[in-house]
Design a protein around this motif. Structure first.
Motif, mmCIF file in Angstrom:
data_model
loop_
_atom_site.group_PDB
_atom_site.id
_atom_site.type_symbol
_atom_site.label_atom_id
_atom_site.label_comp_id
_atom_site.label_asym_id
_atom_site.label_seq_id
_atom_site.Cartn_x
_atom_site.Cartn_y
_atom_site.Cartn_z
ATOM 1 N N ARG A 451 -6.837 12.777 -6.787
ATOM 2 C CA ARG A 451 -7.379 11.571 -6.180
ATOM 3 C C ARG A 451 -6.504 11.165 -4.999
ATOM 4 O O ARG A 451 -5.284 11.042 -5.133
ATOM 5 C CB ARG A 451 -7.428 10.421 -7.183
ATOM 6 N N THR A 452 -7.145 10.958 -3.871
ATOM 7 C CA THR A 452 -6.465 10.465 -2.678
ATOM 8 C C THR A 452 -7.053 9.102 -2.344
ATOM 9 O O THR A 452 -8.261 8.983 -2.124
ATOM 10 C CB THR A 452 -6.653 11.422 -1.495
ATOM 11 N N LYS A 453 -6.176 8.081 -2.312
ATOM 12 C CA LYS A 453 -6.631 6.721 -2.039
ATOM 13 C C LYS A 453 -5.897 6.187 -0.822
ATOM 14 O O LYS A 453 -4.671 6.274 -0.743
ATOM 15 C CB LYS A 453 -6.352 5.814 -3.243
ATOM 16 N N ALA A 454 -6.651 5.672 0.125
ATOM 17 C CA ALA A 454 -6.059 5.180 1.368
ATOM 18 C C ALA A 454 -6.572 3.783 1.669
ATOM 19 O O ALA A 454 -7.701 3.428 1.312
ATOM 20 C CB ALA A 454 -6.386 6.120 2.522
ATOM 21 N N GLU A 455 -5.729 2.995 2.329
ATOM 22 C CA GLU A 455 -6.118 1.667 2.785
ATOM 23 C C GLU A 455 -5.558 1.452 4.178
ATOM 24 O O GLU A 455 -4.407 1.789 4.469
ATOM 25 C CB GLU A 455 -5.611 0.575 1.849
ATOM 26 N N SER A 461 -1.612 2.208 3.370
ATOM 27 C CA SER A 461 -1.059 3.020 2.290
ATOM 28 C C SER A 461 -1.897 4.257 2.073
ATOM 29 O O SER A 461 -3.081 4.305 2.441
ATOM 30 C CB SER A 461 -0.989 2.210 0.984
ATOM 31 N N ILE A 462 -1.271 5.253 1.487
ATOM 32 C CA ILE A 462 -1.976 6.444 1.025
ATOM 33 C C ILE A 462 -1.297 6.906 -0.252
ATOM 34 O O ILE A 462 -0.066 6.947 -0.346
ATOM 35 C CB ILE A 462 -2.012 7.551 2.091
ATOM 36 N N LEU A 463 -2.114 7.177 -1.252
ATOM 37 C CA LEU A 463 -1.624 7.579 -2.570
ATOM 38 C C LEU A 463 -2.280 8.893 -2.965
ATOM 39 O O LEU A 463 -3.503 9.034 -2.891
ATOM 40 C CB LEU A 463 -1.944 6.505 -3.614
ATOM 41 N N SER A 479 0.627 13.586 -14.986
ATOM 42 C CA SER A 479 0.155 13.020 -13.731
ATOM 43 C C SER A 479 1.299 12.789 -12.754
ATOM 44 O O SER A 479 2.025 11.797 -12.862
ATOM 45 C CB SER A 479 -0.585 11.697 -13.977
ATOM 46 N N PRO A 480 1.504 13.671 -11.770
ATOM 47 C CA PRO A 480 2.446 13.395 -10.683
ATOM 48 C C PRO A 480 1.750 12.608 -9.563
ATOM 49 O O PRO A 480 0.554 12.803 -9.304
ATOM 50 C CB PRO A 480 2.845 14.791 -10.201
ATOM 51 N N THR A 481 2.492 11.696 -8.902
ATOM 52 C CA THR A 481 1.935 10.898 -7.814
ATOM 53 C C THR A 481 2.916 10.849 -6.646
ATOM 54 O O THR A 481 4.129 10.980 -6.830
ATOM 55 C CB THR A 481 1.632 9.454 -8.256
ATOM 56 N N LEU A 482 2.367 10.627 -5.459
ATOM 57 C CA LEU A 482 3.156 10.433 -4.245
ATOM 58 C C LEU A 482 2.495 9.329 -3.444
ATOM 59 O O LEU A 482 1.273 9.344 -3.236
ATOM 60 C CB LEU A 482 3.215 11.719 -3.421
ATOM 61 N N GLN A 483 3.292 8.338 -2.972
ATOM 62 C CA GLN A 483 2.724 7.212 -2.244
ATOM 63 C C GLN A 483 3.548 6.896 -1.003
ATOM 64 O O GLN A 483 4.776 6.901 -1.028
ATOM 65 C CB GLN A 483 2.649 5.960 -3.124
ATOM 66 N N LEU A 484 2.837 6.597 0.101
ATOM 67 C CA LEU A 484 3.421 6.074 1.323
ATOM 68 C C LEU A 484 2.805 4.707 1.559
ATOM 69 O O LEU A 484 1.567 4.556 1.520
ATOM 70 C CB LEU A 484 3.149 6.986 2.525
ATOM 71 N N LEU A 485 3.652 3.694 1.811
ATOM 72 C CA LEU A 485 3.180 2.316 1.842
ATOM 73 C C LEU A 485 3.856 1.553 2.970
ATOM 74 O O LEU A 485 5.061 1.680 3.198
ATOM 75 C CB LEU A 485 3.490 1.632 0.496
ATOM 76 N N ARG A 486 3.064 0.740 3.672
ATOM 77 C CA ARG A 486 3.601 -0.232 4.623
ATOM 78 C C ARG A 486 2.885 -1.563 4.350
ATOM 79 O O ARG A 486 1.662 -1.651 4.416
ATOM 80 C CB ARG A 486 3.383 0.188 6.066
ATOM 81 N N ARG A 487 3.701 -2.589 4.051
ATOM 82 C CA ARG A 487 3.137 -3.878 3.664
ATOM 83 C C ARG A 487 3.938 -4.999 4.322
ATOM 84 O O ARG A 487 5.171 -4.923 4.417
ATOM 85 C CB ARG A 487 3.171 -4.047 2.142
ATOM 86 N N SER A 488 3.225 -6.046 4.757
ATOM 87 C CA SER A 488 3.869 -7.231 5.324
ATOM 88 C C SER A 488 3.914 -8.336 4.280
ATOM 89 O O SER A 488 2.961 -8.503 3.499
ATOM 90 C CB SER A 488 3.106 -7.719 6.560
ATOM 91 N N GLN A 489 5.011 -9.076 4.265
ATOM 92 C CA GLN A 489 5.201 -10.155 3.305
ATOM 93 C C GLN A 489 5.819 -11.355 4.000
ATOM 94 O O GLN A 489 6.876 -11.240 4.637
ATOM 95 C CB GLN A 489 6.104 -9.705 2.146
ATOM 96 N N ASP A 490 5.155 -12.512 3.910
ATOM 97 C CA ASP A 490 5.700 -13.739 4.484
ATOM 98 C C ASP A 490 6.761 -14.334 3.560
ATOM 99 O O ASP A 490 6.631 -14.291 2.331
ATOM 100 C CB ASP A 490 4.591 -14.766 4.706
#
Length: 733
Positions: A451-455, A461-463, A479-490
Motif C-alpha cells: 500500500r502506498t499512501k500519499a497526501e 507525506s508518503i507512506l 509488516s515493514p513500513t517506510l514514511q516521509l513526512l513534512r508537517r507544519s505546526q503552530d
C-alpha cells in the motif's frame, strides 16, 4: 344377453360418474397475474395477493418484472402472502443493495482507510489498462438474499414445474429486446430481471447479457396470456410520468426522460386488457418512492386497499372451500433449513484452495446457520477473486453438499483510491489535503500487498507499507513500513500563534502482528525515525534542530463502530505504547502511551457518542519536542485553535449528539444532521488538577456525503475562546 350388458353398463356409469365428478376440479377460467416492476412500490403486490386469498381466488400463472419478479417467484415457489410481507418488509434493502458488509463486520484491514480515503469508488488497473466494473453494485448481497428466499425451489430448472408456473422478464442489453425466462436457475433469473443498467452488474444467461426488464416489458400481461391465462389480473405499480409543474430540476427532467420507455410499454400492455374480462389494479402509491424500501409496508397496505375496492369483481373468480384447499395444498411448500453433510469451495483459477477454505466457518453435520454462511460469502467476496460469491445445495448420493463459489473476476490487482480533506476556522487556520492510495494486491499466494499512501497539502507525506500474511487464514502477518513526512505546526502563547514550525521526518518500522478479523489487530515492532525541526514563521531568532527516535512499540486496536463519520452503534478502543531508549539508538529516553475509546448508541434518529483520548508520558523522562501531546480544534476542545494546547500529556473527553434531519440515498450519503458536543480536557507538563480542565462545546450542521462528512459549526470554550469551522473529511490521526 343384451339386457344383462345394458344393466351392467348402467351400474358402472351410476358408480363411476359421481366419483369422477367429485374428483374433477370445477370448470373455471385459468387466472394469471402480471406483476409490474417498481422498486419499493412492489409491496402493493403482496397486499393484492392477500385479498385474493381471502376471496379464495386460485392463481394458475404468474409473471413479473424486476421487484414484480421477486413477488411472483416467491408466490410461485410456495410462500404465503403473510410470510412474504414479513420477509420483504423486514429485509434491510439499503444493505442488500450494496456489496460491502456493514462496517462493523468488515475486516479491520479494510476499515483502516476510512479516515483517509472517504470516496468509496476504486479504480482498478491490470497490465496498464483501466478496469471498470459493469455496474456500481455487483449484487453480492442481493444474490445471497434471492438464493435464500428461493431455496425451496433451487433444484427446479423448468419454471412450469413450480407449484405455480412462473416467468420473468429481462432485457438483452445488446439488442434491447425482451427476454422471457422460463427455465434455468430461479434466483439468477430474478437477479437478471432486476439488474438496473449501470447500477447492477448485468447477468449472463445463455450467452446473453441481461439487465432489468422494465425497459422492455414492465407489466408482462402478454407473457401471462401466452402462458395460458384466460383472465389476466394486472397490478400496475410503475411510476407515472411527472406533470409539467413538477419538472423543475435537472434530476426531475433526467428521471422523466428515463421513465419514458418504461411507461410507454406499460400503457401498451394495459391497452391489451379485455374490458369486463381482465382486471387492472392500480394502487395509490403517490407517497411511496421507488427507492424508499422502508415504506414497503405502506405500499402493501395500499395494494390491499386497491384490491379490496375490487372485491365484487374478484369474487366472480372465487371457488369453493374444497377446491381452494386443493390449490393451497399444491401451492404451499414447507420451508426448513437443510442439514449439510459436506462443504466444498470451488476456487477460481490460479487461487490456492487453502486460501479460500481458510475463510469458511460453516461446518457440516448440522442445519445451515444463515448468519455464518452470509459472513463466509462476504469473506470470500472480499478476496477480490470472484465477481460475486454464490452458494448452492446439491445431492451427491445420500449426501447434501453445500457448494460455495462463483465466476472469477477480471484481474485488477492494482487499485487506486482518492480522498479529500479541508478545514478552516475562517481566520488564519486553513488546511487542505489531497490524498491518494495505490494498492498493489495479490502479490503472492498468501495475498501479500503493498500500500502506498500519499497526501499533498499543508501536510505532505508518503507512506509505503508491505503487508504479508503468514498463513492461509490471514491470522498472522509481518509488516515493514517506510514514511516521509513534512508537517507544519503552530506554536501558541495563550491564544496567539507566535511561531510556525516545520517538521521533516524520515521513519520506518517493522511489525509482527495478529489479525482478529472484523474486531481489530495487535502489533509489536521496532520503530526508528529521524526528525528535523525548523521555524517557518517566528517573531524572534530562528530555531532549528534534529532528533533521532528509536523505540519498541506495542499497538492493539478494537473497532466495531458502524461508521467513522456519524456512528450510530458500536464501540472502539486503542492502546499504543512506545518505549524509546538510547540503547536502541535514540537521542532521548522516554515512554509514551496513547489511549482512546468510544461508544455509540442511537434512539431512532438521535445518536449519542461518548469518547475520550489521552496522550500520556509514562515515567520520569520528559518527551522530546518532536513527540508532544496536543489538544484544540473542532470536537477536540472546540473554540480553541488546532494544537493550541501542548505538553507532555493531553486528555480530551467529549459527548456528541447527532439528530438525523433527513435521510439520503445510500449512493449519495446517509443523511443530513444537526448536532452538538460537550467537551473537557487540557494539555500539560508536570502535574494537573481537576480545576485545570478546560470546558468547551460546539453546535453544527452536517451531512454525510460521498466525499466524506461535511461540517459547518461553531465552537465555544471557556475564557471567551470561540471559532467557526468548515470541515470536509476526517483528520489524519
Amino acid at each position: 344377453m343384451k339386457s344383462k350388458l345394458a344393466a351392467s353398463l348402467a351400474l358402472t356409469l351410476a358408480v363411476s360418474v359421481p366419483l369422477a365428478a367429485e374428483d374433477a376440479p370445477t370448470k373455471r377460467p385459468k387466472i394469471g397475474i402480471a406483476f409490474a416492476g417498481g422498486g419499493a412500490r412492489g409491496g402493493a403486490h403482496v397486499g393484492v395477493l392477500k385479498v385474493l386469498e381471502e376471496l379464495k381466488v386460485p392463481v394458475d400463472y404468474v409473471a413479473g418484472t424486476s421487484i414484480g419478479s421477486i413477488v411472483a417467484a416467491l408466490y410461485a415457489s410456495g410462500m404465503a402472502p403473510e410470510e412474504m410481507e414479513k420477509v420483504l418488509a423486514t429485509t434491510d434493502w439499503d444493505d442488500a443493495l450494496r456489496d460491502e458488509q456493514s462496517r462493523q463486520d468488515q475486516p479491520y484491514r479494510q476499515k483502516q482507510d476510512d479516515s483517509l480515503y472517504l470516496v468509496k469508488v476504486e479504480l482498478g488497473f491490470h497490465k496498464g489498462k483501466l478496469v471498470l466494473p459493469q455496474g456500481v453494485v455487483a449484487g453480492q448481497k442481493l444474490n445471497y438474499l434471492l438464493r435464500r428466499l428461493t431455496l425451496s425451489a433451487q433444484n427446479v430448472r423448468d419454471f412450469d414445474r413450480l407449484p405455480i408456473p412462473f416467468r420473468c422478464v429481462a432485457t438483452d442489453i445488446v439488442s434491447g429486446g425482451k427476454v422471457v425466462l422460463g427455465k434455468g436457475d430461479l434466483a439468477r433469473a430474478i437477479r437478471a430481471s432486476m439488474a438496473i443498467p449501470g447500477f447492477f452488474d448485468p447477468v449472463i444467461i445463455d450467452g446473453r447479457l441481461l439487465t432489468d426488464g422494465g425497459t422492455a416489458d414492465n407489466l408482462p400481461i402478454d407473457v401471462v396470456r401466452e402462458m395460458g391465462a384466460d383472465v389476466v389480473i394486472a397490478i400496475d405499480i410503475s411510476t407515472p410520468l411527472r406533470k409539467r409543474e413538477d419538472l423543475v430540476s435537472f434530476l426531475s427532467i433526467a428521471g422523466q426522460a428515463s421513465g419514458f420507455l418504461t411507461r410507454l410499454n406499460v400503457e401498451q400492455q394495459i391497452a391489451t386488457l379485455k374490458k369486463d374480462h381482465d382486471v387492472l389494479v392500480t394502487p395509490d402509491l403517490e407517497k411511496v418512492s421507488t427507492l424508499d424500501f422502508k415504506e414497503f409496508p405502506k405500499a402493501s397496505a395500499q395494494g390491499y386497499l386497491a384490491a379490496d375496492a375490487l372485491r365484487e369483481t374478484f369474487a366472480r373468480f372465487s371457488v369453493s372451500d374444497e377446491e381452494y384447499a386443493r390449490f393451497l395444498r399444491r401451492q404451499r411448500v414447507p420451508r426448513t433449513d437443510p442439514v449439510v453433510d459436506a462443504v466444498r469451495v470451488e476456487s477460481p483459477p490460479g487461487v490456492d484452495p487453502r486460501l479460500i477454505e481458510g475463510r469458511v466457518r460453516t461446518k457440516p453435520g448440522r442445519a445451515i446457520d444463515w448468519p455464518v454462511l452470509e459472513r463466509d460469502l462476504a469473506r470470500l467476496y472480499e478476496l477480490g477473486d470472484f465477481e460475486t460469491v454464490d452458494f448452492r445445495l446439491q445431492r451427491e448420493g445420500e449426501r447434501t453438499v453445500l457448494v460455495l463459489g462463483g465466476a472469477p473476476r477480471p484481474p485488477a490487482p492494482s487499485r487506486v483510491r482518492f480522498g479529500l480533506k479541508l478545514d478552516t476556522d475562517f481566520e488564519s487556520n486553513t488546511s487542505f489535503g489531497l490524498r491518494l492510495g495505490l494498492y498493489n494486491t495479490r502479490l503472492n499466494a498468501l495475498r501479500g500487498e503493498l500500500r502506498t499512501k500519499a497526501e499533498v497539502g499543508r501536510q505532505n507525506s508518503i507512506l509505503f507499507e508491505f503487508y504479508q500474511p503468514t498463513d492461509f487464514r490471514g491470522r498472522f502477518f509481518v509488516s515493514p513500513t517506510l514514511q516521509l513526512l513534512r508537517r507544519s505546526q503552530d506554536i501558541f502563547v495563550d491564544d496567539s500563534a507566535v511561531a510556525r514550525l516545520r517538521r521533516d521526518e524520515v521513519g520506518g518500522a517493522l511489525d509482527v502482528g495478529m489479525s482478529f478479523g472484523s474486531w481489530g489487530e495487535m502489533r509489536l515492532g521496532a520503530f526508528r525515525a529521524h526528525d528535523e525541526i525548523r521555524t517557518e514563521v517566528f517573531t524572534g531568532p530562528p530555531l532549528q534542530g534534529s532528533a533521532d527516535v528509536s523505540a519498541l512499540r506495542l499497538r492493539a486496536v478494537v473497532d466495531k463502530l458502524d461508521s467513522t463519520s456519524f456512528p450510530r452503534s458500536g464501540y472502539g478502543a486503542l492502546v499504543d505504547f512506545l518505549a524509546a531508549d538510547k540503547v536502541l539508538g535514540a537521542d532521548y529516553r522516554y515512554n509514551r502511551l496513547l489511549l482512546s475509546s468510544g461508544y455509540a448508541a442511537n434512539f431512532r434518529e438521535l445518536s449519542v457518542i461518548g469518547s475520550a483520548n489521552a496522550d500520556l508520558r509514562v515515567g520520569s523522562h520528559e518527551r522530546p519536542g518532536v513527540d508532544q501531546a496536543y489538544a484544540g480544534g473542532f470536537l477536540n476542545l472546540s473554540g480553541l485553535k488546532p494544537g493550541q494546547l501542548y505538553g507532555d500529556n493531553s486528555l480530551v473527553a467529549r459527548l456528541v449528539a447527532n439528530y438525523r434531519l433527513a435521510r439520503m440515498n445510500s449512493l449519495i450519503g446517509t443523511g443530513i444532521y444537526v448536532g452538538g458536543s460537550l467537551e473537557t480536557g487540557n494539555a500539560w507538563t508536570g502535574g494537573m488538577t481537576w480545576s485545570d480542565l478546560r470546558l468547551a462545546g460546539s453546535v453544527f450542521l452536517a451531512a454525510d456525503t460521498a466525499l466524506g462528512p461535511l461540517y459547518l459549526g461553531f465552537g465555544l470554550a471557556d475564557r471567551g475562546a470561540h471559532s467557526f469551522y468548515l470541515a470536509l473529511g476526517l483528520p489524519l490521526s
